[in-house]
Each structure stands twice: as C-alpha cells, then as structure tokens.
Design an enzyme around this catalytic site. Structure first.
Site, PDB file in Angstrom:
ATOM      1  N   ASP A  28      -6.578   4.556  -5.037  1.00  9.39           N
ATOM      2  CA  ASP A  28      -7.350   4.443  -3.792  1.00  9.39           C
ATOM      3  C   ASP A  28      -7.964   5.826  -3.594  1.00  9.39           C
ATOM      4  O   ASP A  28      -8.109   6.573  -4.579  1.00  9.39           O
ATOM      5  CB  ASP A  28      -6.435   4.036  -2.610  1.00  9.39           C
ATOM      6  CG  ASP A  28      -7.214   3.674  -1.349  1.00  9.39           C
ATOM      7  OD1 ASP A  28      -7.867   2.622  -1.329  1.00  9.39           O
ATOM      8  OD2 ASP A  28      -7.195   4.458  -0.371  1.00  9.39           O
TER       9      ASP A  28
ATOM     10  N   LYS B 168       0.871  -1.190   0.000  1.00  6.60           N
ATOM     11  CA  LYS B 168       0.000   0.000   0.000  1.00  6.60           C
ATOM     12  C   LYS B 168       0.900   1.230   0.000  1.00  6.60           C
ATOM     13  O   LYS B 168       2.064   1.152   0.398  1.00  6.60           O
ATOM     14  CB  LYS B 168      -0.878   0.011   1.253  1.00  6.60           C
ATOM     15  CG  LYS B 168      -2.072   0.928   1.163  1.00  6.60           C
ATOM     16  CD  LYS B 168      -3.217   0.323   0.372  1.00  6.60           C
ATOM     17  CE  LYS B 168      -4.292   1.337   0.062  1.00  6.60           C
ATOM     18  NZ  LYS B 168      -5.471   0.742  -0.588  1.00  6.60           N
TER      19      LYS B 168
END
Ligand code: NDP
Length: 459
Positions: free
Chosen positions: A179, A139
């Site tokens: 995201d 991430k």
C-alpha cells in the site's frame, strides 16, 4: 398486504438498528475519526438491506461485522545507519474472514494509527467481496516513514516488522500486500524474513512479489488500470468515452502512474499529478516516462519535473490540484484529499466523472456534492478493487505453481472490473438508488459476506 404504515415502520426499525450500531462503534472506539467516517459512509447506505431482509438484523450481522475478528499492535525496534535505536509501532487488523483468508495491504507512513488501519480494514471487507474472489478483509502497517531512509534501513525495518508479524500470517490465514510506502522492494524484504523464520517457501503468503519469485504479471499495473477500466464502464453507460478528455490524477505513486498510463492509452490526456509536497500542471500532457523515472527509480520529489519541462508549473501544497479544469478526476494519493470545496470547484469546472483510485479520498460532504450534481462517481471500494483482485489472482497462480501471461491477467482484471460495475449498478437499482454507486457498492459488498456469516453461525 403490506400497508404504507407497515413499510414506514420497517424503514424506521432498520434506521434505528443502523444508527444504534454507529453510536456503539463511536462509543467503543473513541478518537478514531477515520474509522467513524468509514462506518458512517457504509452503514448509512445499508438501511434498505435491513428493511427488506430483517434476517440479517436478527443474526446481528452489523454488530459483528464492525468488530474486527482480531487486532494486533506491536513494537518494531530497528537500528538506523548512525547506530541509534529507533522504535515504530506495527499494526495488523484481521477484520473479517467469512469468505476467505484476511487480505489487505500494509501501509508505511507517519500518519498510520489504529483509526486509519481500521477504516482501511473495514472498507477492505466490502471491496474484496466485490471482486468475486475468495478473500476476507484485513489491513496493516506502521507509522514508519520510508522517506529519506537508506536501503539498508528499509531492510532492517522490514525484517523487524516481519519478526513479529510472521506468527500471525500464513498463505491460508492472512495475506498482506503493499500500500502507501510499501512497494516491490519492501515486499521482497518482508518475504525474505518470513521465509527465513518459517523455513517454508509459502509463495502465497504475500502478494505484490517480484516476478522472479512468485509475483504476477500486471499486479503493478492492476489498481491504476482497474480504476480506469471502471471509469470507462461508467462513461460507456452514458455513451461517453475517455477519447479527447482532460484528466487530473493526484499522487504519483503506484496507483497514479498506472492510471495515467491506461487513460492515456484510451485517448485521454492527464495534465496534472502530485506528491505530498505539491503538484505539477503540464498543459501538454504529463510526461509519464519522466514521472516513472523520478518516482519509481530515483525516488525524488515531483517538483523536479519542471527541471526537465520548464513550460510546466509546480505548485506547493496538494489541494490546489483540484482547481485545474478537467472532465475526469482520479484521486489516487490518500484519504480525504477532496473536500466539499474542492468537489464544488471540480463541478463548476465541468467534471463528468470521478474515480477513486485511493482509499476514501473524498470526504462525505464531497461525495454528496458529486452525487447531487449528477457527476459519475466511482467509489473506492469498487473503482480501486483491481489491485486486490489481481492479488487474489497472484495467490491462485502461486497455489497452482503456474504463471499466466500479462495479457491473460490483464484480461481477467478487465472482466472483473466490468463485473463489479454491473454488480453494483444492479444493486443500486434493486434497492431503490439508481445511479448511486456508493450505495450499490456497499450493499453488493455486504450481501455476499453477510450470507456467508449466516451459514457459519454465530462465531
Ligand atoms: P504509493 O506510496 O505508491 O504512492 C502514494 C502517492 O500519494 C505518492 O505520490 C505520495 O506522495 C502521495 N501521498 C501520500 N500521502 C499523501 C498525503 N498525506 N497527501 C498528499 N499526497 C500523499 O501508494 P499507492 O499508489 O499504492 O497508494 C495510493 C492510494 O491508493 C492509497 O490510498 C492506497 O490505499 C490506495 N490503494 C492502493 C492499492 C495498491 O495496489 N497499491 C490498492 C488499492 C488502493 P509522496 O511520494 O510525497 O509520499
């Protein structure tokens, strides 16, 4: 023969092991509350695995899995439209590559810090494993706030961000995606800079690309559609369906928009959605074409909705959205948006099913409220895994230099979501927690990664 005494000893040993790792994580990573929350939510539910399979304890699987393989933090300097130098902080966490290259989105939002990126990266390991695709967990992101920035500022920021990130990623090493705050526009700028710096057209180094340069059909829709497919499986198992149900969906970004689109196609009515300023309540059903125009095209606030639909209501603040009576609740905005009180309100208003489109949108206390009241609860790492699953399908198409049709990708997504549901339901039953998909998802997600780690030795 196993005696009762032996069994309770095994349970105690497993509990002590898990608690020991949780304490160590807190000690080693102080001031990271979101990371602690994710660790506790996942690790607590893994006790039955270590009780039944001590080999994972002996191999130190937990101690290894909670420690990122690599964590990068970097300066992102850029020049704004007034010629002023701005400095943001960039992050990439390469958490676990046991089953494939690190894979996970980039988040651009002022709240981004090491704790948030670590919680997201840790969850991603388990989520990616559940998809059945060969992808590890990662991430990244930045505390950059895209809101109110010009297109040129966004481009300069993305170029600066990639000027550091490019040396850490590659189509076989680490494959970022979008995201919160990172959509098709940002992925385009990031990809352009990567291509320039590497002098290579690695189509598979980023996912969520535009259709004209290696993107996959149905990637934009995948997370929202996937969440609805997942909730549909939970409903079907109880002889229920979306038909005629009222839904509340928080957020009005990528996940929320396509969740509303799919649940509407399946016969439900979404009556509310939100952004970080407030929410709209439209009893007649959300006008999705208008929300798309406002949020995807014009990048305006959701409050503008009532200018076009004066019969709808706009309320400042986000938490109030959960006071609207509904049978289906899909939190699709951000972490910890449903607390214990909101969960209790949803339950008393008759909610049947909750599907987490966002990552960790329910607090631990809220999850307990849902589970203790028999609400069908689809945890994020299962319910929203459709996005990353289709990202993996995008990588597969890039490697083969082909492009599948929308129907083909959507069909595969649907199958993947059904498979995730079955997998975690079976795990919840096998390990003694029938109906608890939180436990089922954590266990099923862990087992595949843990087995690969056993094969790879202590590295
Ligand atoms: P977007 O940036 O497209 O949309 C986010 C939405 O949530 C916007 O409406 C935003 O409002 C709102 N929001 C953001 N922060 C807050 C906050 N602090 N409080 C209230 N509302 C907020 O992001 P996505 O739709 O892509 O992501 C939403 C969630 O889904 C995130 O948790 C993300 O991690 C998760 N997710 C996304 C995937 C994907 O494929 N995109 C895959 C899996 C999970 P505003 O416009 O005001 O910022």
């Amino acid at each position: 023969m196993t005696t009762l005494q032996q069994t309770s000893n095994e349970v105690q040993v497993a509990k002590d092991y898990v608690n020991g790792v949780i304490q160590e994580v807190k000690k080693r990573n102080p001031n990271e509350p979101e990371f602690h929350q994710a660790i506790k939510e996942i690790l607590d539910s893994l006790v039955p695995v270590f009780e039944k399979q001590p080999k994972y304890m002996e191999a130190g699987i937990l101690e290894r899995i909670v420690e990122p393989e690599r964590q990068i933090m970097f300066r992102v300097p850029w020049v704004d439209d007034n010629g002023k130098v701005q400095v943001n902080r960039g992050f990439r966490i390469q958490f676990n590559s046991a089953i494939g290259p690190y894979k996970g989105g980039l988040r651009f939002h002022p709240s981004v810090n090491a704790s948030i990126i670590k919680f997201l990266g840790f969850e991603q390991i388990f989520k990616n494993s559940l998809t059945g695709q060969p992808i590890g967990g990662g991430k990244g992101g930045s505390d950059f706030d895209p809101k109110g920035k010009s297109d040129a500022e966004i481009m300069r920021f993305c170029q600066s961000f990639m000027s550091e990130l490019y040396r850490h990623i590659d189509q076989d090493t680490d494959v970022p995606a979008g995201d919160i705050g990172v959509g098709g526009r940002e992925i385009g700028y990031l990809f352009g800079q990567y291509k320039k710096l590497r002098n290579q057209y690695q189509a598979g180094v980023l996912t969520g690309k535009g259709l004209g340069y290696g993107g996959s059909l149905a990637r934009t829709e995948a997370t929202g559609y996937g969440t609805v497919y997942f909730v549909n499986e939970m409903l079907k198992d109880k002889g229920l369906s979306f038909e005629g149900k009222t839904a509340v969906v928080s957020g009005s970004g990528n996940v929320a928009i396509y969740a509303i689109e799919k649940l509407t196609q399946l016969g439900a009515t979404a009556v509310a959605c939100s952004d970080s300023n407030g929410y709209i309540y439209d009893k007649n059903g959300i006008d999705l074409a208008l929300v798309k125009q406002l949020k995807e095209v014009e990048r305006k606030r959701i409050s503008e909705y009532v200018n076009y639909h004066p019969e709808a209501e706009y309320h400042e603040g986000c938490a109030g959205i959960w006071t609207i009576p509904c049978e289906i609740a899909l939190p699709c905005a951000t972490q910890n948006e449903i607390d214990e009180e909101s969960a209790k309100t949803l339950v008393s208003n008759g909610v049947i099913a909750v599907g987490e489109g966002a990552n960790m949108p329910s607090t631990l206390e809220a999850i307990d409220v849902f589970l203790n009241n028999g609400v069908l609860f689809g945890p994020a790492k299962a319910a929203n895994a459709g996005g990353v699953a289709v990202s993996a399908l995008e990588m597969a198409q890039n490697s083969a230099r082909i492009a599948w049709s929308f129907e083909e990708v959507d069909g595969k997504l649907h199958d993947i979501m059904i498979n995730i549901y079955q997998q975690i339901k079976n795990a919840s039953e096998e390990f003694g927690y029938p109906g608890n998909l939180v436990v089922g998802a954590n266990i099923a997600g862990l087992l595949k990664v843990a087995d690969a780690m056993l094969f790879h030795g202590i590295i």
